[in-house]
Scaffold this motif. Structure first.
Motif, PDB file in Angstrom:
ATOM      1  N   ALA A   7     -16.243  -2.735  -2.260  1.00  7.87           N
ATOM      2  CA  ALA A   7     -15.280  -1.648  -2.077  1.00  7.87           C
ATOM      3  C   ALA A   7     -15.165  -1.227  -0.620  1.00  7.87           C
ATOM      4  CB  ALA A   7     -15.665  -0.461  -2.953  1.00  7.87           C
ATOM      5  N   ARG A   8     -16.286  -1.198   0.095  1.00  5.90           N
ATOM      6  CA  ARG A   8     -16.246  -0.824   1.510  1.00  5.90           C
ATOM      7  C   ARG A   8     -15.412  -1.804   2.314  1.00  5.90           C
ATOM      8  NH1 ARG A   8     -22.754   0.038   1.740  1.00  5.90           N
ATOM      9  NH2 ARG A   8     -22.843   2.241   1.097  1.00  5.90           N
ATOM     10  N   GLN A   9     -15.564  -3.080   2.051  1.00  8.98           N
ATOM     11  CA  GLN A   9     -14.818  -4.083   2.800  1.00  8.98           C
ATOM     12  C   GLN A   9     -13.312  -3.881   2.626  1.00  8.98           C
ATOM     13  OE1 GLN A   9     -14.164  -7.843   1.025  1.00  8.98           O
ATOM     14  NE2 GLN A   9     -14.584  -8.998   2.895  1.00  8.98           N
ATOM     15  N   ILE A  10     -12.884  -3.696   1.383  1.00  6.58           N
ATOM     16  CA  ILE A  10     -11.451  -3.587   1.110  1.00  6.58           C
ATOM     17  C   ILE A  10     -10.870  -2.309   1.703  1.00  6.58           C
ATOM     18  CG2 ILE A  10      -9.744  -3.348  -0.735  1.00  6.58           C
ATOM     19  CD1 ILE A  10     -11.653  -5.121  -2.441  1.00  6.58           C
ATOM     20  N   ALA A  11     -11.539  -1.191   1.483  1.00  5.89           N
ATOM     21  CA  ALA A  11     -11.037   0.081   2.027  1.00  5.89           C
ATOM     22  C   ALA A  11     -10.991   0.037   3.548  1.00  5.89           C
ATOM     23  CB  ALA A  11     -11.906   1.235   1.553  1.00  5.89           C
ATOM     24  N   GLY A  12     -11.993  -0.582   4.148  1.00  9.12           N
ATOM     25  CA  GLY A  12     -12.038  -0.662   5.596  1.00  9.12           C
ATOM     26  C   GLY A  12     -10.944  -1.518   6.192  1.00  9.12           C
ATOM     27  N   LEU A  13     -10.605  -2.613   5.525  1.00 11.06           N
ATOM     28  CA  LEU A  13      -9.599  -3.535   6.056  1.00 11.06           C
ATOM     29  C   LEU A  13      -8.161  -3.123   5.739  1.00 11.06           C
ATOM     30  CD1 LEU A  13     -11.294  -6.989   5.315  1.00 11.06           C
ATOM     31  CD2 LEU A  13     -10.988  -5.892   7.541  1.00 11.06           C
TER      32      LEU A  13
ATOM     33  N   SER B 179      -4.684  -5.825  -7.585  1.00 14.35           N
ATOM     34  CA  SER B 179      -5.815  -6.716  -7.338  1.00 14.35           C
ATOM     35  C   SER B 179      -5.940  -7.028  -5.852  1.00 14.35           C
ATOM     36  CB  SER B 179      -5.624  -8.017  -8.116  1.00 14.35           C
ATOM     37  OG  SER B 179      -6.470  -9.030  -7.612  1.00 14.35           O
ATOM     38  N   VAL B 180      -7.171  -7.229  -5.404  1.00 14.16           N
ATOM     39  CA  VAL B 180      -7.393  -7.649  -4.018  1.00 14.16           C
ATOM     40  C   VAL B 180      -6.811  -9.034  -3.774  1.00 14.16           C
ATOM     41  CG1 VAL B 180      -9.642  -8.736  -4.407  1.00 14.16           C
ATOM     42  CG2 VAL B 180      -9.135  -7.705  -2.186  1.00 14.16           C
ATOM     43  N   GLY B 181      -6.497  -9.744  -4.846  1.00 10.03           N
ATOM     44  CA  GLY B 181      -5.910 -11.071  -4.714  1.00 10.03           C
ATOM     45  C   GLY B 181      -4.571 -11.075  -4.003  1.00 10.03           C
ATOM     46  N   HIS B 182      -3.933  -9.914  -3.902  1.00  8.64           N
ATOM     47  CA  HIS B 182      -2.659  -9.823  -3.185  1.00  8.64           C
ATOM     48  C   HIS B 182      -2.859  -9.748  -1.672  1.00  8.64           C
ATOM     49  CE1 HIS B 182      -0.361  -9.424  -6.844  1.00  8.64           C
ATOM     50  NE2 HIS B 182      -1.129  -8.426  -7.252  1.00  8.64           N
ATOM     51  N   TYR B 183      -4.106  -9.660  -1.250  1.00 14.96           N
ATOM     52  CA  TYR B 183      -4.418  -9.576   0.166  1.00 14.96           C
ATOM     53  C   TYR B 183      -5.142 -10.826   0.640  1.00 14.96           C
ATOM     54  CZ  TYR B 183      -3.423  -4.548   0.220  1.00 14.96           C
ATOM     55  OH  TYR B 183      -2.821  -3.329   0.155  1.00 14.96           O
ATOM     56  N   ASP B 184      -5.025 -11.090   1.912  1.00 12.32           N
ATOM     57  CA  ASP B 184      -5.743 -12.208   2.528  1.00 12.32           C
ATOM     58  C   ASP B 184      -7.092 -11.696   3.028  1.00 12.32           C
ATOM     59  OD1 ASP B 184      -6.484 -14.573   3.678  1.00 12.32           O
ATOM     60  OD2 ASP B 184      -5.253 -14.322   5.478  1.00 12.32           O
ATOM     61  N   ILE B 185      -8.012 -11.529   2.081  1.00 12.87           N
ATOM     62  CA  ILE B 185      -9.333 -11.002   2.394  1.00 12.87           C
ATOM     63  C   ILE B 185     -10.380 -11.939   1.816  1.00 12.87           C
ATOM     64  CG2 ILE B 185     -10.957  -9.105   2.014  1.00 12.87           C
ATOM     65  CD1 ILE B 185      -8.624  -7.190   1.858  1.00 12.87           C
TER      66      ILE B 185
ATOM     67  N   ILE C 282       0.735  -7.154   0.178  1.00 15.35           N
ATOM     68  CA  ILE C 282       0.482  -6.754  -1.202  1.00 15.35           C
ATOM     69  C   ILE C 282       1.789  -6.760  -1.960  1.00 15.35           C
ATOM     70  CG2 ILE C 282       0.746  -4.274  -0.833  1.00 15.35           C
ATOM     71  CD1 ILE C 282      -1.637  -3.888  -2.748  1.00 15.35           C
ATOM     72  N   GLU C 283       1.718  -7.075  -3.234  1.00 12.66           N
ATOM     73  CA  GLU C 283       2.912  -7.198  -4.055  1.00 12.66           C
ATOM     74  C   GLU C 283       3.633  -5.869  -4.201  1.00 12.66           C
ATOM     75  OE1 GLU C 283       3.110  -8.046  -8.623  1.00 12.66           O
ATOM     76  OE2 GLU C 283       2.941  -9.958  -7.577  1.00 12.66           O
ATOM     77  N   THR C 284       2.890  -4.781  -4.350  1.00 11.90           N
ATOM     78  CA  THR C 284       3.473  -3.456  -4.503  1.00 11.90           C
ATOM     79  C   THR C 284       3.157  -2.624  -3.270  1.00 11.90           C
ATOM     80  OG1 THR C 284       3.153  -3.590  -6.881  1.00 11.90           O
ATOM     81  CG2 THR C 284       3.555  -1.417  -5.962  1.00 11.90           C
ATOM     82  N   PRO C 285       4.152  -2.338  -2.408  1.00 18.50           N
ATOM     83  CA  PRO C 285       3.895  -1.647  -1.146  1.00 18.50           C
ATOM     84  C   PRO C 285       3.278  -0.263  -1.322  1.00 18.50           C
ATOM     85  CG  PRO C 285       6.190  -2.381  -1.277  1.00 18.50           C
ATOM     86  CD  PRO C 285       5.562  -2.684  -2.584  1.00 18.50           C
ATOM     87  N   ASP C 286       3.554   0.401  -2.473  1.00 17.41           N
ATOM     88  CA  ASP C 286       3.040   1.755  -2.645  1.00 17.41           C
ATOM     89  C   ASP C 286       1.764   1.775  -3.475  1.00 17.41           C
ATOM     90  OD1 ASP C 286       4.160   1.024  -5.025  1.00 17.41           O
ATOM     91  OD2 ASP C 286       5.292   2.881  -5.324  1.00 17.41           O
ATOM     92  N   ALA C 287       1.033   0.692  -3.473  1.00 14.70           N
ATOM     93  CA  ALA C 287      -0.233   0.668  -4.196  1.00 14.70           C
ATOM     94  C   ALA C 287      -1.150   1.759  -3.663  1.00 14.70           C
ATOM     95  CB  ALA C 287      -0.906  -0.689  -4.052  1.00 14.70           C
ATOM     96  N   GLN C 288      -1.802   2.461  -4.564  1.00 14.06           N
ATOM     97  CA  GLN C 288      -2.706   3.537  -4.176  1.00 14.06           C
ATOM     98  C   GLN C 288      -4.166   3.158  -4.358  1.00 14.06           C
ATOM     99  OE1 GLN C 288      -0.267   6.596  -6.555  1.00 14.06           O
ATOM    100  NE2 GLN C 288      -1.308   7.838  -5.040  1.00 14.06           N
TER     101      GLN C 288
ATOM    102  N   LEU D  11      -8.290  -3.006  -6.622  1.00 16.52           N
ATOM    103  CA  LEU D  11      -9.468  -3.428  -7.377  1.00 16.52           C
ATOM    104  C   LEU D  11     -10.060  -4.667  -6.735  1.00 16.52           C
ATOM    105  CD1 LEU D  11      -8.095  -3.084 -11.030  1.00 16.52           C
ATOM    106  CD2 LEU D  11      -9.419  -1.402  -9.715  1.00 16.52           C
ATOM    107  N   ALA D  12     -11.358  -4.659  -6.567  1.00 17.90           N
ATOM    108  CA  ALA D  12     -12.032  -5.783  -5.909  1.00 17.90           C
ATOM    109  C   ALA D  12     -12.284  -6.915  -6.897  1.00 17.90           C
ATOM    110  CB  ALA D  12     -13.351  -5.320  -5.298  1.00 17.90           C
ATOM    111  N   THR D  13     -11.197  -7.461  -7.412  1.00 18.97           N
ATOM    112  CA  THR D  13     -11.297  -8.620  -8.291  1.00 18.97           C
ATOM    113  C   THR D  13     -10.028  -9.441  -8.177  1.00 18.97           C
ATOM    114  OG1 THR D  13     -11.590  -9.395 -10.573  1.00 18.97           O
ATOM    115  CG2 THR D  13     -10.391  -7.334 -10.267  1.00 18.97           C
ATOM    116  N   ARG D  14     -10.180 -10.742  -8.330  1.00 16.70           N
ATOM    117  CA  ARG D  14      -9.039 -11.647  -8.374  1.00 16.70           C
ATOM    118  C   ARG D  14      -8.806 -12.166  -9.792  1.00 16.70           C
ATOM    119  NH1 ARG D  14     -11.428 -11.856  -3.497  1.00 16.70           N
ATOM    120  NH2 ARG D  14     -10.121 -12.100  -1.637  1.00 16.70           N
ATOM    121  N   ASN D  15      -9.589 -11.669 -10.717  1.00 13.81           N
ATOM    122  CA  ASN D  15      -9.528 -12.089 -12.108  1.00 13.81           C
ATOM    123  C   ASN D  15      -8.459 -11.273 -12.840  1.00 13.81           C
ATOM    124  OD1 ASN D  15     -10.055 -12.272 -14.951  1.00 13.81           O
ATOM    125  ND2 ASN D  15     -12.094 -13.044 -14.495  1.00 13.81           N
TER     126      ASN D  15
END
Length: 210
Positions: free
Chosen positions: A65-71, A41-47, A3-9, A12-16
């Motif tokens: 949201a479940r997918q992202i939080a889980g991974l 954005s979830v776009g910073h992850y390989d998901i 992720i671009e920002t290591p301290d992201a809290q 968001l489940a969008t790449r837009n």
């Protein structure tokens, strides 16, 4: 996963990028003191994008949201939204983004809906935008908030702003389409703005606590 920002809290489940910017604009005033750069954005992850096979807006938002939080182990927010036309029995509904048969072709979706309503009288062209915003925490807790924007559908497009069906949707109380509204005004009355206004206190309580 990176992720671009290591301290992201919050992710968001969008790449837009447009949608990320819109959500930050909505949440900024609602979460004073929170650095909006910590919302990424979830776009910073390989998901990979999940299959959204639920039959409700809330169900599809929760899938994402479940997918992202889980991974990632980071709180995730996803929303699902669409336009619901009364004379069509609430359609396109969850199929709004692929009403023409192809996902994400805004112009084709809009053209098809206009064609389907071409002979419908003005008094029957009512409907609403609906947004379900889901927050899923790493510990498994889940929250869903919904917002609606009521209005009617025009016979022709108007306005250069917004996206999707905005150019043919006239919100109640206005004589212009959503695509003609100033961004701040649209965010104030929109289905997405209302859903995230409801979600903001939960974000403040459970995510941005430090």
């Amino acid at each position: 996963m990176t992720i671009e920002t290591p301290d992201a809290q919050l992710i968001l489940a969008t790449r837009n990028a447009h949608k990320v910017g819109e959500l930050r604009e909505i949440l900024g005033p609602l979460l004073p003191g929170v650095n909006m750069n910590r919302i990424q954005s979830v776009g910073h992850y390989d998901i990979e994008e999940p299959v959204e096979d639920a039959v409700t807006f809330a169900g599809n938002a929760l899938i994402k949201a479940r997918q992202i939080a889980g991974l990632t182990g980071i709180a995730a927010v996803a929303d699902d939204s669409g336009i619901c036309v009364d004379v069509l029995g609430g359609a396109p509904g969850i199929f709004s983004a692929r009403w023409c048969g192809k996902h994400g072709d805004d112009q084709a979706n809009l053209d098809l809906l206009l064609a389907q309503l071409s002979d419908v009288k003005a008094e029957h062209r009512t409907g609403y935008f609906l947004c379900a915003a889901a927050l899923v925490l790493p510990d498994g807790r889940e929250f869903v908030c919904e917002g609606r924007m009521m209005g009617r559908l025009r016979y022709e497009v108007a306005g250069e702003g917004g996206f999707g069906y905005d150019p043919i949707f006239q919100p109640d109380g206005y004589d212009v389409t959503s695509a003609e509204l100033e961004p701040a005004e649209k965010n104030r009355i929109s289905h997405r703005g209302r859903a995230f206004t409801e979600l903001a206190p939960l974000l403040a309580q459970h995510v941005f606590t430090r």
